[in-house]
Each structure stands twice: as C-alpha cells, then as structure tokens.
Design a protein around this motif. Structure first.
Motif, PDB file in Angstrom:
ATOM      1  N   LYS A  84      34.109  43.998  30.836  1.00  0.00           N
ATOM      2  CA  LYS A  84      34.358  44.859  29.672  1.00  0.00           C
ATOM      3  C   LYS A  84      33.612  44.255  28.504  1.00  0.00           C
ATOM      4  O   LYS A  84      33.736  43.059  28.229  1.00  0.00           O
ATOM      5  CB  LYS A  84      35.861  44.927  29.381  1.00  0.00           C
ATOM      6  N   GLN A  85      32.782  45.055  27.841  1.00  0.00           N
ATOM      7  CA  GLN A  85      31.989  44.581  26.716  1.00  0.00           C
ATOM      8  C   GLN A  85      31.932  45.708  25.689  1.00  0.00           C
ATOM      9  O   GLN A  85      31.241  46.715  25.914  1.00  0.00           O
ATOM     10  CB  GLN A  85      30.602  44.205  27.223  1.00  0.00           C
ATOM     11  N   GLY A  86      32.654  45.582  24.616  1.00  0.00           N
ATOM     12  CA  GLY A  86      32.701  46.640  23.612  1.00  0.00           C
ATOM     13  C   GLY A  86      33.219  47.933  24.218  1.00  0.00           C
ATOM     14  O   GLY A  86      34.296  47.963  24.813  1.00  0.00           O
ATOM     15  N   ARG A  87      32.432  48.997  24.099  1.00  0.00           N
ATOM     16  CA  ARG A  87      32.829  50.300  24.649  1.00  0.00           C
ATOM     17  C   ARG A  87      32.441  50.461  26.113  1.00  0.00           C
ATOM     18  O   ARG A  87      32.717  51.488  26.722  1.00  0.00           O
ATOM     19  CB  ARG A  87      32.204  51.433  23.817  1.00  0.00           C
ATOM     20  N   LYS A  88      31.798  49.476  26.712  1.00  0.00           N
ATOM     21  CA  LYS A  88      31.321  49.564  28.091  1.00  0.00           C
ATOM     22  C   LYS A  88      32.288  48.872  29.058  1.00  0.00           C
ATOM     23  O   LYS A  88      32.743  47.763  28.791  1.00  0.00           O
ATOM     24  CB  LYS A  88      29.945  48.919  28.237  1.00  0.00           C
ATOM     25  N   THR A  89      32.548  49.536  30.173  1.00  0.00           N
ATOM     26  CA  THR A  89      33.367  48.947  31.236  1.00  0.00           C
ATOM     27  C   THR A  89      32.641  49.128  32.564  1.00  0.00           C
ATOM     28  O   THR A  89      32.258  50.246  32.913  1.00  0.00           O
ATOM     29  CB  THR A  89      34.760  49.621  31.334  1.00  0.00           C
ATOM     30  N   TRP A  90      32.428  48.030  33.289  1.00  0.00           N
ATOM     31  CA  TRP A  90      31.814  48.063  34.611  1.00  0.00           C
ATOM     32  C   TRP A  90      32.924  47.971  35.654  1.00  0.00           C
ATOM     33  O   TRP A  90      33.854  47.167  35.516  1.00  0.00           O
ATOM     34  CB  TRP A  90      30.843  46.905  34.798  1.00  0.00           C
ATOM     35  N   LEU A  91      32.814  48.803  36.693  1.00  0.00           N
ATOM     36  CA  LEU A  91      33.866  48.893  37.702  1.00  0.00           C
ATOM     37  C   LEU A  91      33.282  48.937  39.098  1.00  0.00           C
ATOM     38  O   LEU A  91      32.115  49.291  39.287  1.00  0.00           O
ATOM     39  CB  LEU A  91      34.693  50.178  37.479  1.00  0.00           C
ATOM     40  N   LYS A  92      34.134  48.614  40.066  1.00  0.00           N
ATOM     41  CA  LYS A  92      33.800  48.775  41.480  1.00  0.00           C
ATOM     42  C   LYS A  92      34.908  49.593  42.127  1.00  0.00           C
ATOM     43  O   LYS A  92      36.082  49.451  41.767  1.00  0.00           O
ATOM     44  CB  LYS A  92      33.686  47.423  42.183  1.00  0.00           C
ATOM     45  N   GLY A  93      34.527  50.428  43.063  1.00  0.00           N
ATOM     46  CA  GLY A  93      35.505  51.249  43.777  1.00  0.00           C
ATOM     47  C   GLY A  93      35.177  51.300  45.252  1.00  0.00           C
ATOM     48  O   GLY A  93      34.033  51.068  45.659  1.00  0.00           O
ATOM     49  N   ARG A  94      36.193  51.609  46.041  1.00  0.00           N
ATOM     50  CA  ARG A  94      36.040  51.698  47.499  1.00  0.00           C
ATOM     51  C   ARG A  94      36.882  52.832  48.044  1.00  0.00           C
ATOM     52  O   ARG A  94      37.954  53.119  47.517  1.00  0.00           O
ATOM     53  CB  ARG A  94      36.542  50.411  48.180  1.00  0.00           C
ATOM     54  N   ILE A  95      36.414  53.444  49.101  1.00  0.00           N
ATOM     55  CA  ILE A  95      37.209  54.349  49.919  1.00  0.00           C
ATOM     56  C   ILE A  95      37.312  53.678  51.281  1.00  0.00           C
ATOM     57  O   ILE A  95      36.293  53.288  51.865  1.00  0.00           O
ATOM     58  CB  ILE A  95      36.576  55.748  50.062  1.00  0.00           C
ATOM     59  N   GLU A  96      38.551  53.524  51.762  1.00  0.00           N
ATOM     60  CA  GLU A  96      38.809  52.824  53.017  1.00  0.00           C
ATOM     61  C   GLU A  96      39.681  53.676  53.923  1.00  0.00           C
ATOM     62  O   GLU A  96      40.433  54.531  53.455  1.00  0.00           O
ATOM     63  CB  GLU A  96      39.546  51.503  52.750  1.00  0.00           C
ATOM     64  N   ASP A  97      39.614  53.390  55.217  1.00  0.00           N
ATOM     65  CA  ASP A  97      40.533  54.038  56.151  1.00  0.00           C
ATOM     66  C   ASP A  97      41.794  53.187  56.282  1.00  0.00           C
ATOM     67  O   ASP A  97      41.949  52.175  55.582  1.00  0.00           O
ATOM     68  CB  ASP A  97      39.864  54.315  57.501  1.00  0.00           C
ATOM     69  N   GLY A  98      42.685  53.575  57.164  1.00  0.00           N
ATOM     70  CA  GLY A  98      43.965  52.891  57.337  1.00  0.00           C
ATOM     71  C   GLY A  98      43.875  51.490  57.894  1.00  0.00           C
ATOM     72  O   GLY A  98      44.848  50.743  57.864  1.00  0.00           O
ATOM     73  N   GLU A  99      42.712  51.119  58.384  1.00  0.00           N
ATOM     74  CA  GLU A  99      42.517  49.766  58.904  1.00  0.00           C
ATOM     75  C   GLU A  99      41.733  48.892  57.935  1.00  0.00           C
ATOM     76  O   GLU A  99      41.337  47.783  58.265  1.00  0.00           O
ATOM     77  CB  GLU A  99      41.807  49.840  60.260  1.00  0.00           C
ATOM     78  N   GLY A 100      41.472  49.413  56.725  1.00  0.00           N
ATOM     79  CA  GLY A 100      40.717  48.665  55.723  1.00  0.00           C
ATOM     80  C   GLY A 100      39.215  48.755  55.892  1.00  0.00           C
ATOM     81  O   GLY A 100      38.460  48.077  55.194  1.00  0.00           O
ATOM     82  N   LYS A 101      38.751  49.604  56.811  1.00  0.00           N
ATOM     83  CA  LYS A 101      37.310  49.771  57.028  1.00  0.00           C
ATOM     84  C   LYS A 101      36.694  50.482  55.823  1.00  0.00           C
ATOM     85  O   LYS A 101      37.181  51.525  55.385  1.00  0.00           O
ATOM     86  CB  LYS A 101      37.062  50.584  58.294  1.00  0.00           C
ATOM     87  N   LEU A 102      35.613  49.924  55.303  1.00  0.00           N
ATOM     88  CA  LEU A 102      34.914  50.503  54.169  1.00  0.00           C
ATOM     89  C   LEU A 102      34.167  51.767  54.595  1.00  0.00           C
ATOM     90  O   LEU A 102      33.355  51.732  55.517  1.00  0.00           O
ATOM     91  CB  LEU A 102      33.918  49.485  53.590  1.00  0.00           C
ATOM     92  N   LEU A 103      34.460  52.878  53.916  1.00  0.00           N
ATOM     93  CA  LEU A 103      33.808  54.157  54.193  1.00  0.00           C
ATOM     94  C   LEU A 103      32.749  54.482  53.141  1.00  0.00           C
ATOM     95  O   LEU A 103      31.702  55.031  53.460  1.00  0.00           O
ATOM     96  CB  LEU A 103      34.853  55.267  54.278  1.00  0.00           C
ATOM     97  N   ALA A 104      33.034  54.151  51.892  1.00  0.00           N
ATOM     98  CA  ALA A 104      32.087  54.353  50.792  1.00  0.00           C
ATOM     99  C   ALA A 104      32.471  53.413  49.659  1.00  0.00           C
ATOM    100  O   ALA A 104      33.651  53.083  49.487  1.00  0.00           O
ATOM    101  CB  ALA A 104      32.106  55.805  50.306  1.00  0.00           C
ATOM    102  N   SER A 105      31.473  52.990  48.889  1.00  0.00           N
ATOM    103  CA  SER A 105      31.750  52.117  47.750  1.00  0.00           C
ATOM    104  C   SER A 105      30.907  52.572  46.560  1.00  0.00           C
ATOM    105  O   SER A 105      29.918  53.283  46.724  1.00  0.00           O
ATOM    106  CB  SER A 105      31.452  50.652  48.084  1.00  0.00           C
TER     107      SER A 105
END
Length: 178
Positions: free
Chosen positions: A144-165
């Motif tokens: 977070k820097q002033g008005r800017k916020t950098w983020l990471k996101g993930r979509i996972e299945d029920g086993e924690g497998k990464l589907l999209a990030s």
C-alpha cells in the motif's frame, strides 16, 4: 445463517469451521441498484440459478507471507453452467471478472474507499474451472503506497489446486475537495 446446499460438501464445511473472522452470505438478487456503486454485474446479472448460484464472503487469517495485513478476503462461489465458455468450463473472461471482484473488495477493505478502481490486472490461467462446481477465491494485499494498493488473488478448487491467479493494482478515488 443458513448455508446453501451446494456448500454442504466436506471441504466447504471444513473451510468454514476454522478461523473464519467474519462472514456474509448475500441472500437475494437485487433488481434495482441501491446506490452509485451498486455492482449490478454481480447483484443483478450474475446472481442467478444458472450463473453464481450461491456465494459466501468471509475473512480469515492471511495464509501468505507477503500479505501486509493479518487477514485475507475469501469468497466461496457455487457456479452453474451459465458462466461457461466451453461446455463444462467457466469462460476465461468470467474467471478474470471474479478475480477483479475479489481484488476490488480487498482494496476497498484496505483503504476504506467505496470504489477503488482497477488500474491494471494480470491473470494467469492454470487449469479449467469446471462447472457446475464450487470454487474458493481468495485475495490479500501485498503493498500500500498512498492511493495505490497492490494485491494478489487466486481461484482454487476444493483440494487447494490453483486454477487462476491475478496480480492487480487498484487506485483509491481522490479525496473530495472541501
């Protein structure tokens, strides 16, 4: 709170039973926007029996070491075939939309701003999201820097497998001039 039957599967139950800080279950489709940040894409267009059939939003302790907060925001989504690009698979644009939504929710929670704007987002597609089905989306802020916020996101299945990030940058609105 009553949980939608689609979430009565072992991995969802286990997830919701541990370390949930707070939870919200959107219960109804809104036919009319309630304010200028109504998010009609989700509240009207996608909350249907064939698209996003049910959703649970919650915060839990952050899992990632690069998180700048002690928590992350999560969404459990029950998806129908109304989001398909190819039969039985969610459309890639829908995956990006979901990642934009959760990163925006997290940016708003970090800044307190009603509607931070997406400045940039990079999506990596790792595996198909099968429909109908249930996925876990999660997001955390990394800077977070002033008005800017950098983020990471993930979509996972029920086993924690990464589907999209995703990696995203959001900009808070300029403060109102008095």
């Amino acid at each position: 709170m009553e949980i939608h039957p689609d979430f009565n599967i072992p991995w969802c139950k286990a997830l919701l039973e541990k370390n949930v800080i707070d939870m919200e279950i959107p219960t109804q489709r809104r036919l009319e926007p309630d304010d200028e940040t109504s998010n009609s894409m989700f509240q009207q267009t996608l909350y249907t029996p064939s698209a996003i059939r049910a959703q649970i939003n919650f915060r839990r302790p952050a899992l990632e070491s690069d998180s700048i907060t002690s928590w992350e925001i999560c969404n459990l989504l029950s998806l129908g075939t109304g989001v398909d690009g190819k039969t039985g698979r969610a459309h890639g644009g829908f995956n990006a939309l979901v990642l934009d939504q959760i990163t925006g929710m997290t940016a708003a929670a970090i800044s307190g701003a009603a509607a931070p704007a997406t400045a940039t987002m990079t999506v990596d597609y790792k595996a198909p999201i099968n429909t109908p089905g249930v996925v876990l989306c999660r997001c955390w802020a990394v800077e977070k820097q002033g008005r800017k916020t950098w983020l990471k996101g993930r979509i996972e299945d029920g086993e924690g497998k990464l589907l999209a990030s995703a990696k995203a940058l959001f900009i808070d609105p300029k403060p109102a001039k008095l």
